[in-house]
Structures are given as C-alpha cells and as structure tokens.
Design an enzyme around this catalytic site. Structure first.
Site, PDB file in Angstrom:
ATOM      1  N   SER A 109       2.400  50.123  77.005  1.00  0.00           N
ATOM      2  CA  SER A 109       0.893  50.159  76.903  1.00  0.00           C
ATOM      3  C   SER A 109       0.039  49.731  77.949  1.00  0.00           C
ATOM      4  O   SER A 109       0.209  49.368  78.899  1.00  0.00           O
ATOM      5  CB  SER A 109       0.838  48.795  76.052  1.00  0.00           C
ATOM      6  OG  SER A 109       1.769  48.990  74.710  1.00  0.00           O
ATOM      7  N   GLN A 158       8.818  45.792  79.714  1.00  0.00           N
ATOM      8  CA  GLN A 158       8.622  46.925  79.181  1.00  0.00           C
ATOM      9  C   GLN A 158       7.140  47.615  79.766  1.00  0.00           C
ATOM     10  O   GLN A 158       6.176  46.880  79.208  1.00  0.00           O
ATOM     11  CB  GLN A 158       8.521  47.091  77.936  1.00  0.00           C
ATOM     12  CG  GLN A 158       8.234  48.428  77.130  1.00  0.00           C
ATOM     13  CD  GLN A 158       8.234  48.483  75.618  1.00  0.00           C
ATOM     14  OE1 GLN A 158       7.930  47.273  75.004  1.00  0.00           O
ATOM     15  NE2 GLN A 158       8.205  49.628  74.876  1.00  0.00           N
ATOM     16  N   GLY A 159       6.887  48.258  80.580  1.00  0.00           N
ATOM     17  CA  GLY A 159       5.572  48.616  80.911  1.00  0.00           C
ATOM     18  C   GLY A 159       5.065  49.947  80.448  1.00  0.00           C
ATOM     19  O   GLY A 159       5.253  51.156  81.043  1.00  0.00           O
ATOM     20  N   GLU A 205      15.807  50.898  68.020  1.00  0.00           N
ATOM     21  CA  GLU A 205      15.633  49.852  67.076  1.00  0.00           C
ATOM     22  C   GLU A 205      15.828  50.110  65.674  1.00  0.00           C
ATOM     23  O   GLU A 205      14.791  50.786  65.140  1.00  0.00           O
ATOM     24  CB  GLU A 205      14.299  49.204  67.494  1.00  0.00           C
ATOM     25  CG  GLU A 205      14.072  47.743  67.076  1.00  0.00           C
ATOM     26  CD  GLU A 205      15.005  46.773  67.538  1.00  0.00           C
ATOM     27  OE1 GLU A 205      16.242  46.586  66.870  1.00  0.00           O
ATOM     28  OE2 GLU A 205      14.471  45.655  67.995  1.00  0.00           O
ATOM     29  N   SER A 219       1.970  49.441  65.495  1.00  0.00           N
ATOM     30  CA  SER A 219       1.205  48.514  64.493  1.00  0.00           C
ATOM     31  C   SER A 219       1.768  48.855  63.072  1.00  0.00           C
ATOM     32  O   SER A 219       1.987  49.932  62.917  1.00  0.00           O
ATOM     33  CB  SER A 219      -0.191  48.472  64.665  1.00  0.00           C
ATOM     34  OG  SER A 219      -0.555  49.681  64.270  1.00  0.00           O
ATOM     35  N   ASN A 220       1.386  47.920  62.195  1.00  0.00           N
ATOM     36  CA  ASN A 220       1.642  48.226  60.653  1.00  0.00           C
ATOM     37  C   ASN A 220       0.952  49.420  60.123  1.00  0.00           C
ATOM     38  O   ASN A 220       1.493  50.105  59.299  1.00  0.00           O
ATOM     39  CB  ASN A 220       1.715  47.048  59.856  1.00  0.00           C
ATOM     40  CG  ASN A 220       2.750  45.790  59.917  1.00  0.00           C
ATOM     41  OD1 ASN A 220       3.678  46.142  61.068  1.00  0.00           O
ATOM     42  ND2 ASN A 220       3.014  45.084  59.249  1.00  0.00           N
ATOM     43  N   GLU A 221      -0.148  49.698  60.549  1.00  0.00           N
ATOM     44  CA  GLU A 221      -0.933  50.769  60.297  1.00  0.00           C
ATOM     45  C   GLU A 221      -0.258  52.001  60.611  1.00  0.00           C
ATOM     46  O   GLU A 221      -0.220  52.994  59.962  1.00  0.00           O
ATOM     47  CB  GLU A 221      -2.197  50.692  60.629  1.00  0.00           C
ATOM     48  CG  GLU A 221      -3.362  49.640  60.365  1.00  0.00           C
ATOM     49  CD  GLU A 221      -2.968  48.271  60.757  1.00  0.00           C
ATOM     50  OE1 GLU A 221      -2.473  48.078  61.714  1.00  0.00           O
ATOM     51  OE2 GLU A 221      -3.395  47.160  60.129  1.00  0.00           O
TER      52      GLU A 221
HETATM   53  C1  LIG Z   1       2.534  40.104  71.525  1.00  0.00           C
HETATM   54  C2  LIG Z   1       2.491  41.464  72.096  1.00  0.00           C
HETATM   55  C3  LIG Z   1       3.596  41.948  73.023  1.00  0.00           C
HETATM   56  C4  LIG Z   1       3.555  43.273  73.294  1.00  0.00           C
HETATM   57  N1  LIG Z   1       4.554  43.481  74.324  1.00  0.00           N
HETATM   58  C5  LIG Z   1       4.430  44.875  74.934  1.00  0.00           C
HETATM   59  C6  LIG Z   1       5.365  45.071  76.036  1.00  0.00           C
HETATM   60  O1  LIG Z   1       6.149  44.420  76.367  1.00  0.00           O
HETATM   61  N2  LIG Z   1       5.270  46.327  76.600  1.00  0.00           N
HETATM   62  C7  LIG Z   1       4.391  47.310  76.188  1.00  0.00           C
HETATM   63  O2  LIG Z   1       4.276  48.361  76.704  1.00  0.00           O
HETATM   64  N3  LIG Z   1       3.460  46.744  75.270  1.00  0.00           N
HETATM   65  C8  LIG Z   1       3.580  45.639  74.464  1.00  0.00           C
HETATM   66  N4  LIG Z   1       2.744  45.498  73.401  1.00  0.00           N
HETATM   67  C9  LIG Z   1       1.678  46.305  73.053  1.00  0.00           C
HETATM   68  C10 LIG Z   1       1.774  47.054  71.830  1.00  0.00           C
HETATM   69  O3  LIG Z   1       2.841  47.879  71.504  1.00  0.00           O
HETATM   70  C11 LIG Z   1       0.352  47.490  71.319  1.00  0.00           C
HETATM   71  O4  LIG Z   1      -0.470  46.115  71.309  1.00  0.00           O
HETATM   72  C12 LIG Z   1       0.215  48.106  70.039  1.00  0.00           C
HETATM   73  O5  LIG Z   1       0.965  49.577  70.215  1.00  0.00           O
HETATM   74  C13 LIG Z   1      -1.023  48.499  69.557  1.00  0.00           C
HETATM   75  O6  LIG Z   1      -2.025  49.001  70.486  1.00  0.00           O
HETATM   76  P1  LIG Z   1      -3.332  48.538  71.010  1.00  0.00           P
HETATM   77  O7  LIG Z   1      -3.152  46.832  71.466  1.00  0.00           O
HETATM   78  O8  LIG Z   1      -3.782  49.219  72.007  1.00  0.00           O
HETATM   79  O9  LIG Z   1      -4.165  48.649  69.792  1.00  0.00           O
HETATM   80  P2  LIG Z   1      -4.881  50.017  69.208  1.00  0.00           P
HETATM   81  O10 LIG Z   1      -3.965  51.169  69.395  1.00  0.00           O
HETATM   82  O11 LIG Z   1      -6.117  50.307  69.904  1.00  0.00           O
HETATM   83  O12 LIG Z   1      -5.238  49.615  67.879  1.00  0.00           O
HETATM   84  C14 LIG Z   1      -6.354  48.914  67.197  1.00  0.00           C
HETATM   85  C15 LIG Z   1      -6.189  48.747  65.529  1.00  0.00           C
HETATM   86  O13 LIG Z   1      -6.318  50.168  65.331  1.00  0.00           O
HETATM   87  C16 LIG Z   1      -5.245  50.505  64.507  1.00  0.00           C
HETATM   88  N5  LIG Z   1      -5.099  52.129  64.562  1.00  0.00           N
HETATM   89  C17 LIG Z   1      -4.869  52.721  65.748  1.00  0.00           C
HETATM   90  N6  LIG Z   1      -4.432  53.958  65.545  1.00  0.00           N
HETATM   91  C18 LIG Z   1      -4.490  54.185  64.134  1.00  0.00           C
HETATM   92  C19 LIG Z   1      -4.323  55.253  63.545  1.00  0.00           C
HETATM   93  N7  LIG Z   1      -4.080  56.514  64.036  1.00  0.00           N
HETATM   94  N8  LIG Z   1      -4.116  54.931  62.090  1.00  0.00           N
HETATM   95  C20 LIG Z   1      -4.679  53.975  61.393  1.00  0.00           C
HETATM   96  N9  LIG Z   1      -5.012  52.661  62.355  1.00  0.00           N
HETATM   97  C21 LIG Z   1      -4.868  53.007  63.717  1.00  0.00           C
HETATM   98  C22 LIG Z   1      -4.180  49.779  64.925  1.00  0.00           C
HETATM   99  O14 LIG Z   1      -3.204  49.492  63.886  1.00  0.00           O
HETATM  100  C23 LIG Z   1      -4.853  48.501  65.004  1.00  0.00           C
HETATM  101  O15 LIG Z   1      -5.127  47.692  63.858  1.00  0.00           O
HETATM  102  C24 LIG Z   1       2.656  44.068  72.720  1.00  0.00           C
HETATM  103  C25 LIG Z   1       1.778  43.855  72.008  1.00  0.00           C
HETATM  104  C26 LIG Z   1       1.571  42.256  71.597  1.00  0.00           C
HETATM  105  C27 LIG Z   1       0.341  42.113  70.534  1.00  0.00           C
END
Ligand SMILES: Cc1cc2nc3c(=O)[nH]c(=O)nc-3n(C[C@H](O)[C@H](O)[C@H](O)COP(=O)(O)OP(=O)(O)OC[C@H]3O[C@@H](n4cnc5c(N)ncnc54)[C@H](O)[C@@H]3O)c2cc1C
Length: 398
Positions: free
Chosen positions: A129, A126-127, A244, A383-385
């Site tokens: 992020s 899945q591409g 899902e 994320s849970n937030e």
């Molecule tokens: C092990 C793992 C596997 C993954 N696999 C894939 C994959 O196969 N393909 C893919 O496309 N992606 C994948 N992801 C990416 C995943 O979907 C993102 O990490 C996730 O959506 C969070 O984005 P970010 O890492 O850019 O964090 P950010 O969006 O930068 O968030 C950073 C922090 O800020 C908080 N935050 C952000 N916005 C808000 C808001 N509006 N209100 C409150 N809090 C907020 C978040 O909860 C987090 O704690 C994977 C991630 C992990 C950790």
C-alpha cells in the site's frame, strides 16, 4: 455435502490440540487471547516452536518444509491453533513472501530465504500500500529503475505492519510507467538495512505502534533480488493474496474469545444478577454465537470446495469469510466492552506504571484498546466494501 470429520481427522485434531496447548507457553497464548499486543519475542518464540515440529509452514511445497496435508487437516490445524491462542506464524513470512519465492523465485532465492522465513530468522514486512494506492493498489507509484546490475528504488509505502521489527521488506514497484498499470509492476526484495530506507511510526487510535510509513530514497537493490520476471509482479501479488483462504475468518480466535466473554459475563454483575442472565446481553451474545456457527459451516463448505481452486486461484467465497469473520471479530470486542462496562475508562496506556490500583477487573484494561484496534480488520487485507464488490461480481454475478 458431508461436513463430518473422519476418525483420522478427529485423531489429527486431538493431536494438534494437545500440541498447541502444551508446547507453546501459556503466557503467550493468554496474552494473545486477551487481545494484548504481542512482543516480537512472543511471535518469534511461538513460530520457532511450531517450526521445530514442521508446523510453521505446512501449506508450503514439501521440498521446503510443507506437510502435504489435506484441506481438512489445514483447516483443523488453523482452527485449533486459533482456539488455543497460539499466535499464527507471521503471515508476511509464511503466507505471503514465502509461497511467492517458493513458486516464482530463483533457486538461489529459495535456498537463501525460505529456511530463514520458516524459522522467522528474518522478519519480513509487506510493502504494497501507498498513500493513494490501497484499494486501487495497481495505481502504486514507488519506482524501481534499472542501473547496471542493480535497481534503484524511490517512493513511499504506508500502513506497513511491524516494519519496525523487519529485516526485509517485499515490495511492489513500478518498473514500467508507460504500459497498462497492472503490467508495469514488479516484485522485489529489499534488505531494511540498505542506506536510504527509513521507517516512521504511525500511532493508531489504541495508542499502539503497529503500523508505519516506509520511505525509499535512492535505495540500491541488487538485480538478483527481483522475484520472477520483470513486470510480472501483479500476477505474483494476486497469487499471494489468493493464498489466504479459510484462516482469514479467524473463527477459532472468535470462538475462544466468546467462550471467555461468556465466563466473564457470569462473574460481572448487572444490578442484582450476573450480566450473563441479563436478557438483552444474553440475546446479543447468542446472536454472535449463532453467526459464528454459521461462519464455521461456511468455512467447512469452502474447505470441501477447495479442490476446485488449485494453483493459488482465490476462491471468491473467501471474501465472505473475510467479511463475516472480521465483523464477528469486531462484535466480540464490542461484547467485551459491555462486560467491562465503566471499567474500560480508567485504562492505562500500554507500559505505563502507577502506584494506585486500577480498581476494575484485570481484563477491563485491555477491552478498550482491543475494541479500537479491531477497527482495522474491516480495512486491511482488502476492505469490507471491496469484499462486497467481489461477492457481488464473482458470486452473485452482478
Ligand atoms: C492496521 C492496518 C494494517 C495494514 N498493514 C498493511 C501492510 O502491512 N502492508 C500493506 O501493504 N498494506 C497494509 N495495510 C493497508 C490496507 O491494505 C489498506 O488500508 C486497504 O487496502 C485500504 O486502502 P486505503 O487505506 O488506501 O483506503 P482507500 O482505498 O482509499 O479506501 C477508502 C474507503 O473507500 C472505500 N472504497 C475504496 N474503493 C472502493 C470501491 N471500489 N467500492 C466501494 N468502496 C470503496 C474503502 O472500502 C474505504 O472505506 C494496512 C491497513 C491497516 C488499517
């Protein structure tokens, strides 16, 4: 609301239980329940066994291998599969790109890809992020520019799970940089062997190679690989994420893990008595078991509600399941760390062999890596937030 199962549903559950526990090799199921990393071969073997019985993609349209099961049957199928430790069919294939192609793809795409997706002949990743576009996914910057009968893709994806195994990647790409950001995104399928695609590992805190960065450098993709309409990719992504439902809680898996923790805690000693009889540990274990029971009931209420949310629309209650389910997955790994106690420390990195025995019980070897690895579940799939924001808006009306 009557949450009891009918006689037919119980018969279905028993048949599923028998099948999962006899058809899928025990070695794979045990590894999965212990939280060990599965090899590509484990996942492929398991999915092909399910597919041979028509059980890899039961939620797909019937024409492409679906089973027309009721929401209750789908729930029981997932719950029994998780409790038996059977690895779920690869979600990138079966709950993500497959349903999108089945719903929005061309006939040619359906014929070419769907049977191979179901049988895991092609491994998909899945591409979505990117650095700077995770929670704010619509801000993605990887671009696809039309050039005759092709699209030329440039940019970077990140956190791409198991891209090192993948034959294909489905991408969200920006195809119109001028309009509102959600309206300029398309959904495109890229062969990972295309020149200009490169994969770089990200090693996670547990020492494992599970996620990657994927780079696209003037990657030429046939125009026929774009799914549906240009600039409608955001709609397809929302459809994909809405797919899902109850399975996301992984309650079946947590049930099986808690059962194992209870068994292990009866064997490990804390002072003069088994850890299970230690009142502080017993209280913690009971608290997690009660929360899990509550989660199961919430799952059943979502199943009973399922008819209200057809056509790929996400039931906002699935955010509660994701939130509580991931917290309980993490709680299970915390309990296992307590059972293992100091034996979590001398663990060997995966694959490393030594002459000296480990010294502790076998299960302790995986306790710390599983604990660290499970930090991911409150980040990925929204994320849970972000789930709390959805609950506040869509359920509580803030
Ligand atoms: C092990 C793992 C596997 C993954 N696999 C894939 C994959 O196969 N393909 C893919 O496309 N992606 C994948 N992801 C990416 C995943 O979907 C993102 O990490 C996730 O959506 C969070 O984005 P970010 O890492 O850019 O964090 P950010 O969006 O930068 O968030 C950073 C922090 O800020 C908080 N935050 C952000 N916005 C808000 C808001 N509006 N209100 C409150 N809090 C907020 C978040 O909860 C987090 O704690 C994977 C991630 C992990 C950790």
């Amino acid at each position: 609301m009557d949450l009891r199962f009918t006689a037919d549903e119980i018969a279905f559950r028993d048949a599923a239980r028998r099948f999962f526990r006899t058809a899928v090799p025990e070695a794979i199921r045990r590894k999965n329940l212990a939280g060990e990393h599965l090899d590509k071969a484990d996942i492929v073997t398991s999915q092909r066994i399910l597919n041979a019985r028509g059980w890899a993609v039961p939620h797909w349209p019937r024409a492409w291998g679906g089973q027309d099961w009721s929401p209750v049957q789908l729930y029981l199928y997932q719950d029994e599969m998780q409790q038996a430790g059977v690895p779920a069919p690869l979600s990138f294939n079966t709950t993500m790109v497959g349903p999108v192609i089945a719903a929005f793809g061309s006939d040619e795409q359906k014929r070419k890809f769907l049977p191979r997706i179901a049988n895991l002949d092609d491994w998909w990743c899945q591409g979505f992020s990117e650095p700077g576009a995770g929670s704010d996914l619509a801000g993605l910057r990887t671009r696809a520019v039309r050039d005759g009968e092709t699209w030329v893709v440039n940019g970077q994806k990140t956190w791409t799970t198991l891209a090192q195994y993948a034959d294909w990647i489905f991408l969200l790409v920006r195809t119109d940089p001028v309009v509102k950001k959600q309206q300029g995104i398309s959904f495109i399928l890229v062969d990972m062997t295309t020149p200009g695609v490169s994969v770089r590992p990200i090693i996670t805190i547990d020492g494992a190679h599970e996620v990657n960065e994927v780079f696209f450098d003037d990657v030429v993709v046939p125009a026929g690989n774009l799914v549906g309409e240009v600039n409608k990719g955001w709609d397809y992504a929302k459809f994909l994420l809405g797919n899902e439902r109850t399975g996301i809680a992984r309650a079946g898996e947590s049930k099986a893990r808690l059962k194992r923790i209870r068994e292990l805690a009866a064997l490990e000693f804390a002072g003069a008595r088994p850890l299970l009889e230690d009142p502080i540990f017993a209280r913690r274990l009971a608290a997690v078991e009660i929360e899990l029971k509550a989660l199961e009931l919430t799952q059943l209420r979502v199943v009973a509600d399922e008819r209200k949310y057809g056509d790929g629309k996400a039931n906002p209650a699935s955010s509660i399941l994701k939130l509580k389910g991931s917290e309980l997955q993490q709680a299970c790994t915390e309990l296992l760390m307590e059972v293992a106690g100091p034996w979590v420390l001398p663990r060997r990195p995966e694959g490393e062999r030594r002459n000296e025995p480990h010294g502790g019980p076998d299960f302790a070897d995986q306790a710390a890596p599983a604990y660290f690895n499970m930090r991911k579940v409150s980040i990925y799939a929204g994320s849970n937030e972000i789930q709390r924001n959805i609950i506040a808006k869509a359920i509580l009306g803030f």
